[in-house]
Design a protein around this motif. Sequence first.
Motif, mmCIF file in Angstrom:
data_model
loop_
_atom_site.group_PDB
_atom_site.id
_atom_site.type_symbol
_atom_site.label_atom_id
_atom_site.label_comp_id
_atom_site.label_asym_id
_atom_site.label_seq_id
_atom_site.Cartn_x
_atom_site.Cartn_y
_atom_site.Cartn_z
ATOM 1 N N VAL A 105 0.840 -1.200 0.000
ATOM 2 C CA VAL A 105 0.000 0.000 0.000
ATOM 3 C C VAL A 105 0.873 1.246 0.000
ATOM 4 C CG1 VAL A 105 -1.657 1.335 1.360
ATOM 5 C CG2 VAL A 105 -1.949 -1.139 1.127
ATOM 6 N N HIS A 106 1.895 1.219 0.815
ATOM 7 C CA HIS A 106 2.774 2.377 0.934
ATOM 8 C C HIS A 106 3.547 2.617 -0.358
ATOM 9 C CE1 HIS A 106 5.587 4.715 3.865
ATOM 10 N NE2 HIS A 106 4.813 5.503 3.165
ATOM 11 N N ASN A 107 4.058 1.566 -0.973
ATOM 12 C CA ASN A 107 4.794 1.721 -2.234
ATOM 13 C C ASN A 107 3.897 2.258 -3.347
ATOM 14 O OD1 ASN A 107 7.154 0.839 -1.072
ATOM 15 N ND2 ASN A 107 7.001 -1.257 -1.853
ATOM 16 N N LEU B 93 11.293 -0.474 -6.095
ATOM 17 C CA LEU B 93 11.093 -0.207 -4.674
ATOM 18 C C LEU B 93 11.092 -1.505 -3.871
ATOM 19 C CD1 LEU B 93 8.315 2.525 -4.329
ATOM 20 C CD2 LEU B 93 10.751 2.725 -3.877
ATOM 21 N N GLU B 94 10.429 -2.520 -4.409
ATOM 22 C CA GLU B 94 10.326 -3.799 -3.698
ATOM 23 C C GLU B 94 11.655 -4.525 -3.623
ATOM 24 O OE1 GLU B 94 7.359 -5.640 -6.061
ATOM 25 O OE2 GLU B 94 5.675 -4.592 -5.099
ATOM 26 N N VAL C 138 16.655 4.481 -9.766
ATOM 27 C CA VAL C 138 17.609 4.679 -8.668
ATOM 28 C C VAL C 138 17.276 5.950 -7.892
ATOM 29 C CG1 VAL C 138 20.019 5.204 -8.135
ATOM 30 C CG2 VAL C 138 19.480 3.354 -9.717
ATOM 31 N N ARG C 139 17.019 7.044 -8.606
ATOM 32 C CA ARG C 139 16.662 8.303 -7.945
ATOM 33 C C ARG C 139 15.373 8.147 -7.137
ATOM 34 N NH1 ARG C 139 15.865 11.900 -12.806
ATOM 35 N NH2 ARG C 139 14.918 13.284 -11.249
ATOM 36 N N PHE C 140 14.398 7.495 -7.750
ATOM 37 C CA PHE C 140 13.102 7.294 -7.099
ATOM 38 C C PHE C 140 13.255 6.450 -5.843
ATOM 39 C CE2 PHE C 140 8.919 4.985 -7.028
ATOM 40 C CZ PHE C 140 8.126 6.085 -6.728
ATOM 41 N N SER C 141 13.953 5.331 -5.951
ATOM 42 C CA SER C 141 14.114 4.417 -4.813
ATOM 43 C C SER C 141 14.906 5.065 -3.687
ATOM 44 C CB SER C 141 14.803 3.131 -5.266
ATOM 45 O OG SER C 141 14.045 2.459 -6.237
ATOM 46 N N PRO D 121 7.177 -4.295 9.793
ATOM 47 C CA PRO D 121 8.307 -3.415 10.019
ATOM 48 C C PRO D 121 8.819 -2.748 8.748
ATOM 49 C CG PRO D 121 8.996 -5.706 10.099
ATOM 50 C CD PRO D 121 7.504 -5.708 10.012
ATOM 51 N N GLY D 122 8.455 -3.236 7.572
ATOM 52 C CA GLY D 122 9.002 -2.692 6.342
ATOM 53 C C GLY D 122 8.299 -1.458 5.838
ATOM 54 N N THR D 123 7.345 -0.911 6.607
ATOM 55 C CA THR D 123 6.588 0.245 6.153
ATOM 56 C C THR D 123 7.488 1.449 5.947
ATOM 57 O OG1 THR D 123 4.707 -0.516 7.410
ATOM 58 C CG2 THR D 123 4.653 1.739 6.657
#
Length: 502
Positions: free
Chosen positions: A290-292, A440-441, A467-470, A500-502
Amino acid sequence: MPNEADHLDGRGDKESKKKEQRRQGAPEGTLNERIQANSSSPNRGNTPQASPPRFVSVEELIETAEGVTNMALAHEIMVNQDFQVKPAVLPEGSLERQVKEIMHKAFWDCLEAQLKEEPQTYGHSIKLLSEIRETLLSFLLPGHGRLRSRIEEVLDLPLIQQQAENGALDIAKLSQFIVGMMGSLCAPCRDEDIRKLKEIADIVPLLKEIFSVLDLMKVDMANFALTSIRPHLMQQSVEYERSKFQGFLEKHPNALDYTEKWLEDTLRCLREGGSCAASSGPPSLSSVNVHNHAYLRLLTWAHASDPFPETVLMDQVRFQEMHREEERLVVLSSVLLIVYTTAGEAISGLPGLMETLKDIVSAIFADMHAPSFNAPEALATVGEKLCVELSECLSRHGYSPFAAVRRSALMGQISAIIQPDNSVRKLMESRLQSYLLASLESSQHKNPPPLPGGLAPVGKEVKELAVRFSRLINFNKLVFSPFYQKILQKLLAPGESPGPGT
């Protein structure tokens, strides 16, 4: 003199104007305006009404502004790998610049007059030498003991004062020492400046240029220190930004309203299978996913009408820049996909053709986000130029040139990219967003995902964007994860509790 009631009425009028502008879709204000603005928020269904406006003192406003400025600077250093300190340049014709130039001219004119007197006086000269001495010492590292001793020995101010009183001060000799020491301490990019200093014979012009070069060396030293300590700043910067935001949140309890709405809307969109889902299959409703997806939505945000979430507000301009780059890559990849699909095997193996076609499209769409850019005309021009290039290339390699029917079909398909429901452009946009989401993942595992089909011609640019986005997202997560976890825990069902990965 206006009374207190008039003052309060004026503030109320301003607040009403701001709300009216926001209702009509006016652009959001600056960072300080957004964060310093009263924390009241619009009614959002189950979201409780904000507390009444609270008038704050000037001291509170100054404290908030300073905190925001410091936090923004620390954030810029961490997320912008190209961040550098730059020399301050006052605007041409500004009052501040005029005053500075007048004062500097008066100082140097006075210095020149003192050195022409009989006997010479050295009041201004000694002040300059004292400043230069302290500047040179500030450049030294702990291991520069010998250089420190040498500077303190030659630029010994009591001795210089004594020499001046006895008429034995040799400023030219001291200037030569200073230039030589600057050459030992400067960055390689200043070697040419040092060489020019050695060619100046007159004392006053030499001292003026010495100060100019010393100012540049100060900037070089600051950037060197910044580069050296950046790897060690990560944890401190995360804690600093988080604590600053926590302090702001304690003073303005509604300062996360837009962030909560951003996550809530993303969750609703995923549950309903809306356009915010970047993958074709049913999306996972885990907090991380959801967050990604929420971060991915920031690339297509309606900045003019929707307030940006508070926790990513300092990066709003970066998201806009990345969105523009995303749009450019979608157009570029769409055109190339159409060309190679239409032309078929005849051009699939021709060396250098892909780069040539890519350069043509890139040049025409270089200013695609300028106000004067005409997309239909640009696509028509792209179609014409690509058809000419394809015909010439096919002829050079012994193939039949493009027939008129094929040329017309190709140009029509390229021009159709501008249509909102164009299937090719929508496909490339979906694949690019899927790649950003996959980046991202996978960023936690340092293993980049494979490029989707059709993105290979712009693979280098897509990977750089990812890369910039991540990097930006991962830093934001580190800073604001405690706040996100609380919000997602409230929004998600018991079986979808945030991890915990949020």
